[in-house]
Every structure is written in structure tokens, then in C-alpha cells.
Design an enzyme around this catalytic site. Structure first.
Site, short mmCIF file in Angstrom:
data_model
loop_
_atom_site.label_atom_id
_atom_site.label_comp_id
_atom_site.label_asym_id
_atom_site.label_seq_id
_atom_site.Cartn_x
_atom_site.Cartn_y
_atom_site.Cartn_z
N CYS A 179 -3.91 0.12 -3.12
CA CYS A 179 -4.44 0.58 -1.85
C CYS A 179 -3.60 1.71 -1.29
CB CYS A 179 -4.49 -0.59 -0.86
SG CYS A 179 -2.94 -1.51 -0.80
N CYS A 237 0.83 -1.21 0.00
CA CYS A 237 0.00 0.00 0.00
C CYS A 237 0.87 1.26 0.00
CB CYS A 237 -0.92 0.02 1.22
SG CYS A 237 -2.22 -1.21 1.11
#
Ligand SMILES: *[C@@H]1O[C@H](CO)[C@@H](O)[C@H](O)[C@H]1NC(C)=O
Ligand SMILES: *[C@@H]1O[C@H](CO)[C@@H](O)[C@H](O)[C@H]1NC(C)=O
Ligand SMILES: *[C@@H]1O[C@H](CO)[C@@H](O)[C@H](O)[C@H]1NC(C)=O
Length: 250
Positions: free
Chosen positions: A171, A97
């Protein structure tokens, strides 16, 4: 014409020389020679050195790949035909992420600043992206059709699925690098515009941080508030993404 022959000459000397041809692989060359050894070799490289600990059967990945392509006619290999192959491949978990980087028409930049961009994670860092980067195939070693000449080009379909998987994993804060020195920096027909953008999940993505880079020597055609980048921002807003956009030169 000269360019064509330049590539063709080196074609016979093998894959390494092929890399000297800039840009995407050239369809007129046909399937990359030694493709089986390259695919299986890169696969072992990936699971041994790049991402040790992944347990994948590289021979099986080749078998599924071959099965997807060989059974079909060269212009009729769909995303679905690759499902078993992608099933045999590892997804990186957990996804990295805040480090996802999407780029469109900024290949030169991404490749010249590999060191500076090391922090980021691109499609070429995924297992599928790593294995198939710069390869051409259609299982005719003489010549492959152009992407545009096919409804379902075997190379295009694979990248479509690989790009979708990559975008679905994204993400945190993601970065989108666009080329401000060309018209249509954001192109709905590009892989980013047609596949990745629609596969981003607004629940998993905190911010879409757009960077519009222009060549040092210009021209300056698009920016955060000019041209197609504005359309991209509009789409992001409609889908409920938070976003930032910065213009900067290289
Ligand atoms: C394309 O592939 C599908 C199945 O994958 C098959 O039903 C169809 O006949 C094929 N079309 C051509 C033109 O080869
Ligand atoms: C932008 O696109 C042009 C034309 O394709 C290319 O020459 C240039 O290197 C690209 N700029 C960047 C920053 O990648
Ligand atoms: C994500 O991006 C926003 C907006 O640019 C920034 O304020 C925030 O600090 C970033 N978060 C991380 C974890 O980088």
C-alpha cells in the site's frame, strides 16, 4: 563441478557453512540439515525480537509445514497444501505503507545495502520470508529435485504463496528495484513478474516507483525507456497504476 563439491563439503558442517554458497539454495544438496530447529528457532526469534507482540504458535507452524510437505511427493506440493500453515502465521497489521520494496535480480545489491535499505520492507521481513529464507526442503535429506524439474516444487510453492500475500498487502508508494545490467530486467517468469505484479491492488497502491540500477562497472543494458522495463510500465498503465521510473547507478 568444483563448485558442487565445495558446497557439498560444507554441507556436513551444517547450515551456517551452507550460507557461503552464493545465491539460492542448491537443490542437489537435499533438505537443509536441522531444518526443524531452524524453522522453530527463527519463528521464536521473529515473534520475540523482530515483531514482539505477535501471538503465534511456532510448534504448530512447524506441524502444519511438515504436514504440507511430508504427505506429498517431492514434485507435487501445491500452494494449497500450505494454506493451513499460512493460516497459522501472523500477517503484520497494519501493513507498513510506503515502505514496500520489491526486487528482482538485484539480490547482490539488496544484500550489500541492507543498512541503507533498512527503511524498506521486503518479503524477507514478513514472517514466512524470515523463517524460510535460504532454506531447502523436500523431505529427502539426500537430494531435492531442481525447481525446473517439478510441476509443483515444495520450495517454489511456498514462496509463491508468501510473495502473493506480501504483494496483496502492499500500500501507498511502493518501490521496485530492477537490474539494468542484464537483459530482461523485468521478467514475466520471475516471482515479481508472475506473482507479485498481478497481486498488487491498484486501489491500495498510490505510486509504483521503479528504480533501475546498473552495476558501477556496467554493462548498461536496460533502462526506463529501453528493454523489458518498458513492458512493465505498459502493464502498470493498463492496470491503472500511477508510476515513476528512475535510472541510477549504485
Ligand atoms: C498430487 O497431489 C494430489 C492431491 O494433493 C493427488 O490427487 C495427486 O494424485 C498427486 N499426484 C501425484 C503424481 O502424486
Ligand atoms: C545484476 O545481475 C548480475 C548478473 O546476475 C549480477 O552480477 C549483479 O550483481 C546484479 N546487479 C545488482 C545491482 O544487483
Ligand atoms: C509517492 O510518490 C510520488 C511520486 O514519486 C511522490 O510525489 C509522493 O511524494 C510520494 N509520497 C510519499 C508519501 O512518499
Amino acid at each position: 563441478m568444483y563448485f558442487f563439491f565445495f558446497c557439498l563439503c560444507f554441507h556436513f558442517k551444517g547450515f551456517i557453512m551452507l550460507l557461503h554458497c552464493p545465491g539460492r539454495p542448491h537443490a542437489e544438496l537435499g533438505t537443509t540439515p536441522n531444518i526443524k530447529h531452524i524453522v522453530v528457532g527463527r519463528c521464536y526469534n521473529y515473534i520475540t525480537l523482530i515483531n514482539p507482540g505477535l501471538r503465534c504458535d511456532c510448534e504448530n507452524i512447524w506441524k502444519q509445514f511438515e504436514g504440507a510437505v511430508v504427505r506429498q511427493s517431492p514434485c507435487n506440493v501445491t500452494v494449497k497444501d500450505y494454506h493451513l500453515m499460512f493460516y497459522a502465521m501472523a500477517q503484520t497489521w497494519p501493513p507498513p505503507c510506503n515502505r514496500f520494496l520489491f526486487w528482482s535480480k538485484t539480490r547482490t545489491l539488496v544484500h550489500s545495502y541492507v543498512a541503507a535499505l533498512r527503511h524498506f520492507w521486503t518479503l524477507e521481513d514478513t514472517m514466512a520470508g524470515y523463517i524460510f529464507n535460504d532454506l531447502m526442503w523436500c523431505f529427502d535429506f539426500g537430494s531435492c529435485p531442481e525447481w525446473s524439474a517439478c510441476k509443483h516444487h515444495p520450495v517454489y510453492s511456498l514462496w509463491q504463496q508468501a510473495s502473493q500475500n506480501f504483494a496483496e498487502m502492499a500500500c501507498g508508494n511502493i518501490t521496485v528495484l530492477l537490474n539494468g545490467s542484464i537483459a530482461n530486467a523485468f521478467n514475466r517468469k520471475s516471482m515479481f513478474g508472475s506473482v507479485e505484479l498481478d497481486s498488487l491492488n491498484p486501489c491500495n497502491v498510490d505510486y509504483v516507483n521503479i528504480k533501475v540500477v546498473t552495476n558501477l562497472e556496467g554493462p548498461l543494458i536496460e533502462s526506463c525507456n529501453q528493454g523489458s522495463v518498458v513492458d512493465l510500465i505498459h502493464i502498470l498503465q493498463i492496470r491503472g497504476f500511477r508510476w515513476t521510473c528512475t535510472d541510477n547507478d549504485q
